[in-house]
Design a protein around this motif. Structure first.
Motif, PDB file in Angstrom:
ATOM      1  N   LEU A  47       0.873  -1.171   0.000  1.00  0.00           N
ATOM      2  CA  LEU A  47       0.000   0.000   0.000  1.00  0.00           C
ATOM      3  C   LEU A  47       0.910   1.221   0.000  1.00  0.00           C
ATOM      4  N   ILE A  48       0.870   1.945  -1.116  1.00  0.00           N
ATOM      5  CA  ILE A  48       1.765   3.084  -1.281  1.00  0.00           C
ATOM      6  C   ILE A  48       0.974   4.372  -1.160  1.00  0.00           C
ATOM      7  N   GLY A  49       1.476   5.303  -0.415  1.00  0.00           N
ATOM      8  CA  GLY A  49       0.782   6.583  -0.339  1.00  0.00           C
ATOM      9  C   GLY A  49       1.587   7.555   0.489  1.00  0.00           C
ATOM     10  N   GLU A  50       1.200   8.813   0.420  1.00  0.00           N
ATOM     11  CA  GLU A  50       1.917   9.834   1.168  1.00  0.00           C
ATOM     12  C   GLU A  50       1.266  10.006   2.532  1.00  0.00           C
ATOM     13  N   SER A  51       1.847  10.908   3.324  1.00  0.00           N
ATOM     14  CA  SER A  51       1.244  11.145   4.630  1.00  0.00           C
ATOM     15  C   SER A  51      -0.189  11.619   4.418  1.00  0.00           C
ATOM     16  N   GLY A  52      -1.105  11.078   5.203  1.00  0.00           N
ATOM     17  CA  GLY A  52      -2.489  11.483   5.083  1.00  0.00           C
ATOM     18  C   GLY A  52      -3.254  10.792   3.970  1.00  0.00           C
ATOM     19  N   SER A  53      -2.707   9.719   3.424  1.00  0.00           N
ATOM     20  CA  SER A  53      -3.442   9.016   2.370  1.00  0.00           C
ATOM     21  C   SER A  53      -4.383   7.974   2.967  1.00  0.00           C
ATOM     22  N   GLY A  54      -4.232   7.698   4.253  1.00  0.00           N
ATOM     23  CA  GLY A  54      -5.102   6.715   4.910  1.00  0.00           C
ATOM     24  C   GLY A  54      -4.495   5.329   4.986  1.00  0.00           C
ATOM     25  N   LYS A  55      -3.245   5.183   4.520  1.00  0.00           N
ATOM     26  CA  LYS A  55      -2.672   3.834   4.449  1.00  0.00           C
ATOM     27  C   LYS A  55      -2.441   3.212   5.823  1.00  0.00           C
ATOM     28  N   VAL A 101       0.721  -3.824  -6.182  1.00  0.00           N
ATOM     29  CA  VAL A 101       0.862  -2.515  -5.546  1.00  0.00           C
ATOM     30  C   VAL A 101      -0.474  -1.791  -5.620  1.00  0.00           C
ATOM     31  N   ALA A 102      -0.870  -1.163  -4.513  1.00  0.00           N
ATOM     32  CA  ALA A 102      -2.055  -0.305  -4.529  1.00  0.00           C
ATOM     33  C   ALA A 102      -1.622   1.105  -4.183  1.00  0.00           C
ATOM     34  N   THR A 103      -2.002   2.074  -5.005  1.00  0.00           N
ATOM     35  CA  THR A 103      -1.705   3.477  -4.696  1.00  0.00           C
ATOM     36  C   THR A 103      -2.892   4.058  -3.959  1.00  0.00           C
ATOM     37  N   MET A 104      -2.634   4.655  -2.816  1.00  0.00           N
ATOM     38  CA  MET A 104      -3.720   5.278  -2.057  1.00  0.00           C
ATOM     39  C   MET A 104      -3.610   6.785  -2.113  1.00  0.00           C
ATOM     40  N   TYR A 105      -4.763   7.410  -2.248  1.00  0.00           N
ATOM     41  CA  TYR A 105      -4.814   8.869  -2.266  1.00  0.00           C
ATOM     42  C   TYR A 105      -6.103   9.316  -1.591  1.00  0.00           C
ATOM     43  N   ALA A 106      -5.998  10.200  -0.636  1.00  0.00           N
ATOM     44  CA  ALA A 106      -7.154  10.756   0.053  1.00  0.00           C
ATOM     45  C   ALA A 106      -8.125   9.675   0.523  1.00  0.00           C
ATOM     46  N   GLY A 107      -7.601   8.611   1.088  1.00  0.00           N
ATOM     47  CA  GLY A 107      -8.452   7.593   1.694  1.00  0.00           C
ATOM     48  C   GLY A 107      -9.007   6.543   0.749  1.00  0.00           C
ATOM     49  N   SER A 108      -8.645   6.609  -0.536  1.00  0.00           N
ATOM     50  CA  SER A 108      -9.121   5.588  -1.477  1.00  0.00           C
ATOM     51  C   SER A 108      -7.950   4.935  -2.186  1.00  0.00           C
TER      52      SER A 108
END
Lengths: 330, 345
Positions: A46-54, A235-242
């Motif tokens: 699960l890849i994402g930045e801070s605050g992506s919900g990961k 790989v799953a990219t997460m953005y803004a909780g999705s």
């Protein structure tokens, strides 16, 4: 590799999962409608930045949400061998047994995860005694075995206090402790962050080894694309909780379809690859308390149209096991 | 010592007058000391020498605890050396008269890793930028301060400036805060910037915009850089036409032009690092032939290994040589400097 992994049955699934928690500023919509499967024997990043919900998503898988966290709707299904359990409807008592025995988690900061005044042996015994069916002797034997598997000097380490170990050793001890009760799934939150490079390499190689030897399914949570490139089958990219894109690792790195995934890959340099110009994504990640309308990425997206402002796209298939949440990618 | 100074000079391009020069700098810190334990000394830097010419970029790469942040603070004059000299345009900064020292402190600015910690939360962006402008007598009136602050916000792409001037750090994102720290460093028109892990805490998607901003300062304003990072990939990207210095336990083990050093690392530590780094490309990263090390444990600064400090971990360790003699940074034909007995034989 990823082709076979996706053909096995899911061992853990979330179905339209919505999670939120409160902070001073309001309701943080940390996970918004995530449906994702972890297949038996695979590594999912699960890849994402801070605050992506990961991290919230990762914690929810063993029902360890922050104090004010709550599940708004959805389910988390655990299906190890034909039977299905809904993690969200289990009793506290059942859940206590379930954690570490079925699904274990290795937390981010390897120093804070230990009790500083307890020797490693006491931490091992603490973890084991909360669960039945293992004597003190067995626990010690298993502990030593795992420490050895993680290339530590077992007799010395088991007698040490956390502060006597280096960061890399502590991280390996944490992994060993997480494996004490033979879980089927291991969740790792930023397992290599803050470790020096030679140690990172060692941890990566060890994770590969324990995954095969112990027949584990793994979830990695990371902001670091290189960890996904190393270890993930999918790989799953997460953005803004999705989840905005999910697919086999090579599709995600070489044929990314969501503008955010494309942007992330274009933003990260390699050391030994050919020189290429890198780009950043304009703007900054959205505020989970006050999300934009429509597609949550539209404010930063160069492909955004009027529709993207108004409507949030669904996750739709674009290839074998490859799904994207973007109007322009389909 | 004379020999090493000469080596450093030889390896440099013809450009004669380095902006910054570290000359055999050693830094030790007292460690511990109580009724129960005796006071010890940690040698954080051990005879470090390098020089950086006008307009050049030197990346200092190393892992946590190797002394790279201490090096940055010494270059910026925030710490003084235990031994050796830090030279600014040839003059020892700790022997300067107060006037000259002030000019040096203006010319050399430090950008730190954590934009959350480096800005005063009680000061608006305008206050943050105004303070050095006033202190150094760059502006005299409130109007001048306002107009200069706006210019600076433009330079760091915080536009329109009026949207940011009266905000407080907590109202900005991490990337925006780091832009404010850069704007603050630019208030005094620095000639030299020490950027210490300036993008490490910034989200991946916006990291490159900060790197692009720093590159612009280099190309358009001619700022000279010491870029400190643990991230070799980022070092290569930023110092594509510059040099990289690799540091291990307080010593520089190798310095060379970026392309050569990455293509053909000569020091076993550099080589091990390059082969160990996970990369954001599955094909590249899964086909790496890693170089094993003899030990994963990094020795303590309180109890440094004898001889070459890398010898307990080095695969090419020669007994009786590497654990006895300290290897010196020695120039190679391609202008690179390497501190390894294997290479000097």
């Amino acid at each position: 590799m990823q082709a076979t992994a996706t053909k096995t049955a899911p061992i853990l699934s979330t179905r339209d999962l919505w999670l939120e928690y409160s902070n001073r500023r309001g309701t943080v919509k940390a996970v918004r409608g995530i449906t994702i499967d972890l297949y038996r024997g695979e590594s999912l990043a699960l890849i994402g930045e801070s605050g992506s919900g990961k991290t919230t998503l990762g914690l929810s898988l063993i029902r360890l949400l922050p104090g004010s966290g709550r599940v708004r709707s959805g389910s988390i299904l655990y299906e190890p061998d034909g039977r299905t359990q809904d993690i969200l409807s289990m009793s506290e008592e059942a859940m206590r047994r379930f954690r570490w025995q079925e699904i274990a988690m290795v937390f981010q900061s390897a120093l804070n995860a230990f009790n500083p005044v307890l020797r490693i042996w006491d931490q091992i015994y603490d973890t084991v005694k909360a669960h039945d069916g293992m004597s003190k002797q067995e626990a010690r034997k298993r502990g030593l075995e795992l420490l050895k598997m993680l290339q530590l000097d077992p007799e010395r380490v088991i007698r040490s206090y956390p502060h006597e170990l280096s960061g890399g050793m502590r991280q390996r001890v944490l992994i060993a402790v997480s494996l004490l009760l033979n879980p089927k799934i291991l969740i790792l939150d930023e397992p290599t962050t803050a470790l020096d490079i030679l140690t990172q390499r060692n941890i990566i190689d060890l994770l590969r080894k324990i995954k095969t030897e112990l027949d584990l399914s793994m979830v990695f949570i990371s902001h670091d694309l290189s960890l996904a490139a190393e270890l993930a089958d999918r790989v799953a990219t997460m953005y803004a909780g999705s989840v905005v894109e999910i697919g086999p690792v090579n599709d995600m790195f070489y044929r990314p379809r969501h503008p955010y995934t494309v942007g992330l890959i274009k933003a990260v340099p390699t050391v030994t690859g050919d020189y290429r110009e890198l780009f950043s994504i304009p703007g900054s990640p959205p505020d989970l308390v006050d999300l934009p309308s429509g597609c949550k990425f539209h404010e930063r997206c160069d492909r955004a149209t009027k529709r993207c402002h108004e409507e949030e796209p669904e996750l739709v298939p674009v290839g074998d096991g490859h799904y994207v949440r973007c109007f322009s990618a389909t | 010592m004379m020999k090493e100074q000469k080596n450093t000079a030889d390896a440099r391009k013809a450009a004669a007058d380095p902006v910054i020069q570290m000359d055999q700098v050693t830094k030790t810190f007292p460690w511990g000391g109580s009724i129960l334990s005796r006071r010890r000394t940690a040698k954080v830097l051990d005879r470090v020498s390098f020089a950086i010419s006008k307009g050049e970029v030197l990346c200092l790469v190393g892992e946590s605890g190797c002394g790279k942040t201490t090096t940055g603070k010494l270059v910026a004059g925030l710490l003084n050396p235990t031994e050796g000299r830090v030279l600014f345009h040839g003059a020892d900064i700790w022997k300067m008269d107060p006037q000259k020292f002030k000019a040096y402190r203006r010319a050399v600015q430090l950008i730190q890793q954590d934009p959350y910690a480096s800005l005063n939360p009680a000061h608006s962006i305008f206050d943050t930028l105004k303070a050095p402008l006033v202190r150094h007598g760059i502006v005299r009136t409130q109007e001048e301060a306002l107009s200069r602050a706006k210019e600076l916000l433009q330079t760091v792409d915080l536009t329109p400036p009026d949207d940011f001037l009266f905000k407080y750090p907590h109202q900005l994102s991490g990337g925006q805060r780091q832009r404010v720290s850069i704007a603050r460093a630019l208030t005094v028109n620095p000639e030299f910037i020490v950027a210490d892990e300036a993008v490490s805490m910034i989200d991946v998607s916006i990291r490159l915009s900060i790197i692009a901003l720093l590159s612009r300062l280099k190309n358009e304003l001619g700022v000279t850089f010491l870029f400190i990072t643990h991230d070799l990939a980022m070092a290569r990207y930023f110092a594509w036409e510059g040099r990289i210095a690799v540091m291990y336990l307080g010593s520089i083990v190798e310095i060379g032009t970026t392309a050569r050093l990455i293509q053909e690392p000569l020091h076993p530590y550099t080589k091990a690092l390059l082969l160990a780094i996970p990369e954001a490309d599955p094909e590249i990263t899964r086909h790496k032939q890693t170089l094993p090390v003899r030990s994963l444990d990094i020795p303590s600064l309180l109890d440094l290994p004898s001889g070459c400090k890398f010898h307990p971990r080095c695969l090419f360790f020669i007994e009786g040589k590497c654990d006895v003699e300290v290897p010196q940074l020695t120039p190679r034909e391609d202008g690179r400097l390497v501190a390894c007995h294997l290479r000097s034989a």
